[in-house]
Design a protein around this motif. Structure first.
Motif, PDB file in Angstrom:
ATOM      1  N   GLU A 186       1.021   5.064   1.259  1.00  0.00           N
ATOM      2  CA  GLU A 186       0.335   5.912   2.220  1.00  0.00           C
ATOM      3  C   GLU A 186       1.179   7.120   2.583  1.00  0.00           C
ATOM      4  N   ASN A 187       0.551   8.017   3.320  1.00  0.00           N
ATOM      5  CA  ASN A 187       1.157   9.270   3.748  1.00  0.00           C
ATOM      6  C   ASN A 187       1.258   9.279   5.265  1.00  0.00           C
ATOM      7  N   TYR A 188       2.403   9.716   5.794  1.00  0.00           N
ATOM      8  CA  TYR A 188       2.612   9.704   7.237  1.00  0.00           C
ATOM      9  C   TYR A 188       3.168  11.040   7.727  1.00  0.00           C
TER      10      TYR A 188
ATOM     11  N   ARG B  38       0.847  -1.182   0.000  1.00  0.00           N
ATOM     12  CA  ARG B  38       0.000   0.000   0.000  1.00  0.00           C
ATOM     13  C   ARG B  38       0.884   1.234   0.000  1.00  0.00           C
TER      14      ARG B  38
END
Length: 121
Positions: free
Chosen positions: A108-110, A106
């Motif tokens: 995603e942004n953190y 996946r």
């Protein structure tokens, strides 16, 4: 689970320097873009600088020529060298890792938890 841990904030006089670090940990394959954002009291969060895995950088006009962003891809770490600091640079600085490819495949942004930078006049 991916975590971003920032360090290096603090109190400095105008004209001084600080270096921020942010290390990403977890089950990461790659991180496309890492960057720094800041939020001053009563203001919206704004971009400070970003850097891609290939080394392409982007800076806010307000910090060009004073701040330098760099990263160590092997360590999933991004740095922000801040020179000639001004009182208007006072803010909470947040690390960001965008388009992170994890072992779950996946993207995603953190965000980090933020580190306070205070510049006194």
């Amino acid at each position: 689970q991916v975590q971003l841990v920032e360090s290096g904030g603090g109190l400095v006089q105008a004209g001084g320097s600080l270096r921020l670090s942010c290390a990403a940990s977890g089950r990461i394959f790659s991180i496309n873009v890492m960057g720094w954002y800041r939020q001053a009291p009563g203001k919206q969060r704004e971009l400070v600088a970003t850097i891609t895995s290939g080394g392409t950088t982007d800076y806010a006009d307000s910090v060009k020529g004073r701040f330098a962003i760099s990263r160590d891809n092997a360590k999933n770490t991004v740095y922000l060298q801040m020179n000639s600091l001004k009182p208007e640079d006072t803010a909470v600085y947040y690390c960001n890792a965008n388009d992170v490819l994890t072992v779950t495949f996946r993207r995603e942004n953190y965000w980090g938890q933020g580190t306070q930078v205070t510049v006194s006049s």
